[in-house]
Design a protein around this motif. Structure first.
Motif, PDB file in Angstrom:
ATOM      1  N   LEU A  95       0.854  -1.188   0.000  1.00 23.28           N
ATOM      2  CA  LEU A  95       0.000   0.000   0.000  1.00 23.28           C
ATOM      3  C   LEU A  95       0.890   1.238   0.000  1.00 23.28           C
ATOM      4  N   LEU A  96       0.884   1.965  -1.098  1.00 24.61           N
ATOM      5  CA  LEU A  96       1.687   3.181  -1.202  1.00 24.61           C
ATOM      6  C   LEU A  96       0.784   4.366  -0.865  1.00 24.61           C
ATOM      7  N   PRO A 111      -9.315   3.235 -14.160  1.00 25.83           N
ATOM      8  CA  PRO A 111     -10.498   2.522 -13.632  1.00 25.83           C
ATOM      9  C   PRO A 111     -10.157   1.533 -12.522  1.00 25.83           C
ATOM     10  N   THR A 112      -9.046   0.822 -12.647  1.00 22.52           N
ATOM     11  CA  THR A 112      -8.635  -0.099 -11.589  1.00 22.52           C
ATOM     12  C   THR A 112      -8.338   0.656 -10.308  1.00 22.52           C
ATOM     13  N   ALA A 113      -7.695   1.820 -10.448  1.00 25.52           N
ATOM     14  CA  ALA A 113      -7.367   2.620  -9.276  1.00 25.52           C
ATOM     15  C   ALA A 113      -8.624   3.129  -8.579  1.00 25.52           C
ATOM     16  N   ALA A 143      -3.499  -0.374  -6.230  1.00 22.75           N
ATOM     17  CA  ALA A 143      -3.817   0.495  -7.366  1.00 22.75           C
ATOM     18  C   ALA A 143      -4.281   1.888  -6.977  1.00 22.75           C
ATOM     19  N   ARG A 144      -4.855   2.050  -5.778  1.00 25.53           N
ATOM     20  CA  ARG A 144      -5.457   3.338  -5.427  1.00 25.53           C
ATOM     21  C   ARG A 144      -4.460   4.487  -5.396  1.00 25.53           C
ATOM     22  N   LEU A 174      -1.488  -3.451  -9.072  1.00 24.76           N
ATOM     23  CA  LEU A 174      -0.879  -3.214 -10.371  1.00 24.76           C
ATOM     24  C   LEU A 174       0.617  -3.500 -10.267  1.00 24.76           C
ATOM     25  N   GLU A 175       1.196  -4.003 -11.345  1.00 22.32           N
ATOM     26  CA  GLU A 175       2.647  -4.150 -11.379  1.00 22.32           C
ATOM     27  C   GLU A 175       3.296  -2.768 -11.370  1.00 22.32           C
TER      28      GLU A 175
END
Length: 303
Positions: free
Chosen positions: A80-81, A159-161, A218-219, A177-178
């Motif tokens: 989680l960034l 959209p994924t985020a 991804a967020r 996500l990579e």
């Protein structure tokens, strides 16, 4: 040059344990400390020990840490960034370094590369008492980062985020996500040099694929466009070393140069190569040599 030693310790940030390697130079006298962390989604073991060993051999105490949720540090969900959380981890790491027995608490250097290069600029601009800052290929502009990713790629990932951000509000598992991929893949950094460079860094660090995940929740992409450390660069009062790569496709050099010129006491070095080249030979040698030369002038081992 002295033979340094290292040990693994930890410090607490927001109730979570952050892993840190403490490199100690020879001798017993109080020394300046350099606090180091990595960039976007990377653990401290990915080539940062190479810098730490050289800096410690020159007489500096060096603290290299993993953010919470990454590497050997605690925290869920993994990878989680969270920008605010990472800045808080930086402040906790600086407090930890100041409390070490061998450290002169008045002479602390913040060293950041890539995304952490942006963090150290943010920390310095916020008034954190630092003796100096080293920002290697730093992230300075959210909009520039989006442009470097490519608007089509950014639109593909958004959209994924957004779904991940919405899912987090109702307790759903994170979407990943990579961090690095080849052009056309669903990854955050997909410049042609990114994937081969990650392989080189992994091998040079003595790691193998799978030792640490190279993903992010991804967020982060919903906040990344709004994080621009360069906007407050003019508020930094300590000496700063900016190290830029002329062919950087991740953190564009022109934007970084404009941010650097806002800093009253700045040294700017540019090197031929891409974003990932400073970590490994042949560029590693001139990069670390310039860091040592900057430190010898700005924060010498003997006060």
């Amino acid at each position: 040059m002295h033979a340094p030693t290292s040990r693994t310790e930890s410090f607490t940030s927001a109730g979570l344990q952050c892993a840190a390697d403490v490199w100690l130079p020879a001798g017993e006298s109080p020394a300046p400390a350099i606090v180091m962390a990595h960039g976007f989604g990377s653990p401290r073991k990915l080539r940062l020990p190479a810098y730490a060993e050289r800096l410690a051999a020159a007489g500096y105490v060096v603290v290299v840490f993993d953010y919470r949720y990454f590497g050997d540090s605690a925290g869920e969900p993994r990878q989680l960034l969270d920008i605010k959380a990472q800045l808080d981890d930086w402040r906790a790491a600086l407090r930890f370094a100041r409390g070490l027995d061998r450290v002169d608490p008045a002479r602390i250097v913040a060293w950041g590369t890539s995304f952490a290069g942006g963090h150290v600029l943010t920390i310095a601009a916020s008034g954190e008492p630092l003796a100096a800052v080293i920002a290697q290929v730093p992230h300075v502009s959210g909009p520039a980062a989006v442009r470097s990713t490519g608007l089509r790629q950014a639109a593909r990932l958004l959209p994924t985020a957004v779904l991940d951000q919405l899912g987090a509000l109702v307790g759903r598992p994170p979407r990943y996500l990579e961090s690095v991929g080849t052009p056309g893949e669903r990854a955050v950094m997909t410049s042609p040099d990114a994937a081969p460079a990650l392989e080189r860094l992994t091998a040079a660090s003595g790691l193998v694929d799978g030792d640490y995940p190279q993903t992010v929740v991804a967020r982060v992409l919903t906040t990344l466009p709004f994080y621009s450390p360069g906007r407050r660069a003019g508020a930094i009062t300590c000496p700063v070393l900016f190290q830029l790569a002329t062919e950087d496709a991740i953190t564009p050099t022109g934007v970084a140069q404009r941010a650097a010129r806002r800093i009253p006491h700045v040294t700017i070095h540019s090197y031929p190569g891409g974003h990932f080249d400073p970590y490994v030979p042949p560029l590693f040698e001139p990069v670390i040599a310039d860091q040592l030369a900057f430190l010898a002038e700005a924060v010498p081992v003997t006060a």
